[in-house]
Design a protein around this motif. Structure first.
Motif, short mmCIF file in Angstrom:
data_model
loop_
_atom_site.label_atom_id
_atom_site.label_comp_id
_atom_site.label_asym_id
_atom_site.label_seq_id
_atom_site.Cartn_x
_atom_site.Cartn_y
_atom_site.Cartn_z
N TRP A 288 0.83 -1.21 0.00
CA TRP A 288 0.00 0.00 0.00
C TRP A 288 0.86 1.26 0.00
O TRP A 288 0.53 2.24 -0.67
N THR B 48 -3.86 5.08 -7.65
CA THR B 48 -4.98 5.64 -6.89
C THR B 48 -5.45 4.62 -5.88
O THR B 48 -5.19 3.41 -6.00
N GLU B 49 -6.17 5.09 -4.87
CA GLU B 49 -6.69 4.17 -3.87
C GLU B 49 -7.60 3.13 -4.50
O GLU B 49 -7.55 1.95 -4.16
N ARG C 181 -5.45 0.55 -6.23
CA ARG C 181 -4.80 -0.34 -5.27
C ARG C 181 -5.76 -1.41 -4.76
O ARG C 181 -5.42 -2.60 -4.70
#
Length: 412
Positions: free
Chosen positions: A367, A375-376, A379
């Motif tokens: 992470w 981008t979140e 991920r």
């Protein structure tokens, strides 16, 4: 011959001095006695001219990799990332499309999104299931890109089904076989993949001190469907007619090495050549230890979720049993959130580094490291959560490793 035999015998050149082992040719250029000899080498590509294109040390490594992966040809390059880029350069033209598996290695996603896009290539990400892939393929698709095992989601695609689909649609199936450990764990070409790319930095090396990559391909008639292999080259030859299936690796060598200079150092080639001699033994031992750890840590009250393809209940187990020689040397622990992962990594007395396949056990927090530039949403799509820790199991004693893990989990 069996893999372990090929690993120590394949590629060894006959040395004029009787050396038992691989010499390092640490030179930049190779001389020729006459104008005609030089002309012939440049015209045919036979022999050695300049180390950027090829050298005897790298050639020996290519021969060994061909034997271990069951390939028609192999081209070694400076890194695994260079191998992926060179393979895609050889396959793609502006306007082409790539269908790629969701959950690829973060740097591969970066390469596709930030470099291939500059070439006018579109990349679509889908679940690597045959039906989802079939729906995503278009008339512009030139490559289907998957990993032997998703990093770090640890999902294993159905390679045989994808190869059948790729053959049907006349699209190259490219498999990143880094997690296949140079064929010790998986040989995608045997299941129908057209191209394999891999980082040799990992298990092939085994000591974490050298970079390298490779592109391998098999015998196929697929390339006669690609315009770049049907157009005359600078010599006036049609690559497909002159070279048949070797036209693809020759294009990789021309673009990746001769023109873009992604050459592997002869010193690195020498170290990788030696590393391959023990890769099967190391991967087998690491996999046994990884399974031991997974069985002991599964259900631990401090571990929210554990993934290891060698466990019968793991989502990847069915395909892992079919395509992998064992469950593999990688497992992941999800500790729930970022704070708990931080406490765990701060407490464990093992190395933390963004590498895999080392003789030493290595832990990393994807992470905040390998996937941190995504981008979140990307991920999470790749199977990376804030609490996930990836473990590349080394050669330490299994009981010592278990004790270190249990000690660190007490700090969570």
């Amino acid at each position: 011959m069996e893999y372990t035999t090929l690993a120590v015998l394949a590629g060894l050149p006959e040395d004029p001095h009787g050396a038992v082992g691989l010499p390092i040719y640490a030179v930049a250029a190779y001389g020729f006695k006459t104008l005609e000899e030089g002309q012939e080498r440049f015209a045919t590509g036979e022999g050695y001219v300049y180390a950027r294109q090829k050298d005897p040390t790298a050639k020996a490594l290519e021969e060994r990799l061909k034997a271990l992966e069951g390939a028609l040809e192999a081209v070694v390059l400076a890194t695994g990332q260079a191998a992926t880029f060179a393979a895609m350069l050889a396959l793609l033209s502006p306007g082409d499309e790539v269908v790629a598996a969701k959950g690829l290695f973060g740097q591969t996603i970066g390469l596709f999104g930030q470099v291939l896009s500059l070439m006018g290539v579109t990349v679509r990400y889908v679940d690597p299931e045959p039906e989802a892939v079939r729906e995503a393929l278009t008339g512009k698709t030139r490559a289907l890109f998957v990993e032997t095992m998703a990093n770090p989601a640890l999902l294993v695609p159905d390679l045989e089904a994808l190869a059948t689909l790729a053959e049907e649609r006349k699209v190259a199936l490219v498999v990143d076989n880094t997690f296949g450990a140079a064929g010790a764990l998986c040989r995608p070409l045997a299941w129908g993949a057209h191209v394999v790319v891999e980082s040799l930095t990992k298990w092939a090396s085994g000591h974490g001190s050298v970079l390298g990559g490779a592109v391998l391909s098999r015998e196929t008639e697929l390339w006669r469907n690609y315009p770049q292999f049907l157009q005359p080259d600078l010599k006036g030859q049609i690559p497909w007619e002159a070279l048949r299936a070797r036209c693809f690796p020759e294009r990789v060598r021309t673009l990746g090495l001769s023109l873009c200079g992604m050459a592997l150092s002869p010193f690195n080639a020498y170290l990788l050549f030696q590393g391959l001699e023990t890769v099967a033994l190391r991967v087998a031992r690491m996999s046994e230890t990884a399974r031991f750890l997974a069985e002991r840590l599964q259900g631990h009250p401090k571990v929210k979720a554990l993934r290891y393809p060698g466990l019968p209940e793991d989502p990847a187990h069915r395909n892992a049993r079919k395509y992998l020689a064992s469950g593999g040397p990688i497992l992941t622990l999800d500790l729930g959130d970022l704070e708990r992962a931080s406490r765990f990594l701060g407490a464990i007395r093992l190395l933390k580094a963004a590498n895999l396949g080392d003789a030493r056990t290595l832990l990393v927090h994807p992470w905040t490291t390998t996937h941190s530039r995504l981008t979140e949403e990307a991920r999470l799509q790749a199977g990376v959560t804030p609490g996930l820790v990836r473990v590349s199991v080394g050669l330490e004693d299994p009981l010592d490793l278990l004790a270190l893990f249990e000690e660190a989990l007490e700090a969570v």
